[in-house]
Design a protein around this motif. Structure first.
Motif, PDB file in Angstrom:
ATOM      1  N   ARG A  70       0.837  -1.201   0.000  1.00  0.00           N
ATOM      2  CA  ARG A  70       0.000   0.000   0.000  1.00  0.00           C
ATOM      3  C   ARG A  70       0.873   1.252   0.000  1.00  0.00           C
ATOM      4  O   ARG A  70       0.507   2.266  -0.557  1.00  0.00           O
ATOM      5  N   ARG A 102       1.295   0.758 -10.268  1.00  0.00           N
ATOM      6  CA  ARG A 102       0.257   1.285  -9.376  1.00  0.00           C
ATOM      7  C   ARG A 102      -1.068   0.696  -9.838  1.00  0.00           C
ATOM      8  O   ARG A 102      -1.473   0.864 -10.978  1.00  0.00           O
ATOM      9  N   VAL A 103      -1.747  -0.021  -8.929  1.00  0.00           N
ATOM     10  CA  VAL A 103      -2.987  -0.716  -9.269  1.00  0.00           C
ATOM     11  C   VAL A 103      -4.069  -0.306  -8.280  1.00  0.00           C
ATOM     12  O   VAL A 103      -3.838  -0.314  -7.061  1.00  0.00           O
ATOM     13  N   ALA A 104      -5.238   0.052  -8.795  1.00  0.00           N
ATOM     14  CA  ALA A 104      -6.378   0.389  -7.933  1.00  0.00           C
ATOM     15  C   ALA A 104      -7.312  -0.814  -7.873  1.00  0.00           C
ATOM     16  O   ALA A 104      -7.779  -1.299  -8.886  1.00  0.00           O
ATOM     17  N   ASP A 107     -10.779  -1.762  -6.052  1.00  0.00           N
ATOM     18  CA  ASP A 107     -11.902  -1.129  -5.349  1.00  0.00           C
ATOM     19  C   ASP A 107     -11.474   0.273  -4.919  1.00  0.00           C
ATOM     20  O   ASP A 107     -11.171   1.094  -5.761  1.00  0.00           O
ATOM     21  N   ASN A 108     -11.420   0.535  -3.639  1.00  0.00           N
ATOM     22  CA  ASN A 108     -11.036   1.869  -3.151  1.00  0.00           C
ATOM     23  C   ASN A 108      -9.604   1.899  -2.644  1.00  0.00           C
ATOM     24  O   ASN A 108      -9.174   2.909  -2.100  1.00  0.00           O
ATOM     25  N   ASP A 109      -8.859   0.806  -2.786  1.00  0.00           N
ATOM     26  CA  ASP A 109      -7.483   0.731  -2.307  1.00  0.00           C
ATOM     27  C   ASP A 109      -6.514   0.879  -3.468  1.00  0.00           C
ATOM     28  O   ASP A 109      -6.795   0.465  -4.592  1.00  0.00           O
ATOM     29  N   VAL A 110      -5.350   1.453  -3.182  1.00  0.00           N
ATOM     30  CA  VAL A 110      -4.293   1.576  -4.181  1.00  0.00           C
ATOM     31  C   VAL A 110      -3.113   0.730  -3.716  1.00  0.00           C
ATOM     32  O   VAL A 110      -2.663   0.844  -2.577  1.00  0.00           O
ATOM     33  N   TRP A 111      -2.643  -0.157  -4.588  1.00  0.00           N
ATOM     34  CA  TRP A 111      -1.525  -1.049  -4.285  1.00  0.00           C
ATOM     35  C   TRP A 111      -0.391  -0.752  -5.248  1.00  0.00           C
ATOM     36  O   TRP A 111      -0.612  -0.361  -6.386  1.00  0.00           O
ATOM     37  N   HIS A 112       0.837  -1.001  -4.807  1.00  0.00           N
ATOM     38  CA  HIS A 112       2.025  -0.809  -5.637  1.00  0.00           C
ATOM     39  C   HIS A 112       2.721  -2.163  -5.737  1.00  0.00           C
ATOM     40  O   HIS A 112       3.281  -2.648  -4.752  1.00  0.00           O
TER      41      HIS A 112
END
Length: 177
Positions: free
Chosen positions: A111, A134-136, A138-143
């Motif tokens: 995150r 960088r991947v979204a 739902d409402n979370d952003v992950w790297h």
């Protein structure tokens, strides 16, 4: 002076009477209609001292405006579906890959972008080219820190061994073409 004391005594007595009436009206026994018929499973587990399974209310009748908590109904709502394009097979860390194809090695998904950049620079110091995506979800952003695509199986297995020696876990993702 005596009239002041009488006034004070009358005020004090009236205050005590009002406080007594309020106390009695607030602390009288509640009606049977407002009391729950059976404790909730959470409270039943606390109240049950002999260790037996508590009774569970399966009627499903929740009062209007209140939602009933049911873990097994809520759990599927939190399921994460992996897109078909990214679906792959995770290989055991020591197994050699011998099936031809195109592979990615995912070293981590974080995150915090700073953590992903730190892993990316650590891989660069080892001489391994990687990218941070960088991947979204739902409402979370992950790297995601990924290596690849890699088509050469010898190079892929060598990278995995190099990552293991550096105490970095990796996930093998096969991309079907």
């Amino acid at each position: 002076d005596v009239s002041r004391l009488w006034g004070l005594a009358i005020g004090f007595g009236a205050g005590l009477c009002i406080a007594g009436v309020v106390y009695l009206t607030d602390h009288r026994a509640p009606d049977a209609s407002t009391q729950p018929q059976q404790p909730t499973p959470r409270h039943a587990a606390v109240n049950d001292a002999n260790g037996a399974d508590p009774p569970v209310d399966t009627s499903g009748d929740a009062p209007p405006g209140e939602s009933k908590y049911d873990f097994y109904q809520m759990l599927p709502k939190f399921e994460v579906v992996v897109p078909e394009k990214e679906r792959g097979t995770a290989m055991p860390p020591t197994a050699q890959i011998d099936r031809p194809g195109t592979y990615f090695l995912q070293v981590g998904s974080y995150r915090d972008a700073d953590v992903a950049d730190r892993i990316h620079s650590q891989l660069s110091k080892l001489g391994i080219d990687s990218t941070v995506q960088r991947v979204a979800v739902d409402n979370d952003v992950w790297h995601r820190v990924r290596i690849g695509p890699v088509k050469d199986l010898g190079r892929l297995n060598h990278l995995r061994a190099q990552l293991r020696k550096s105490d970095l876990d990796s996930l093998v993702i096969r991309v079907d073409e």
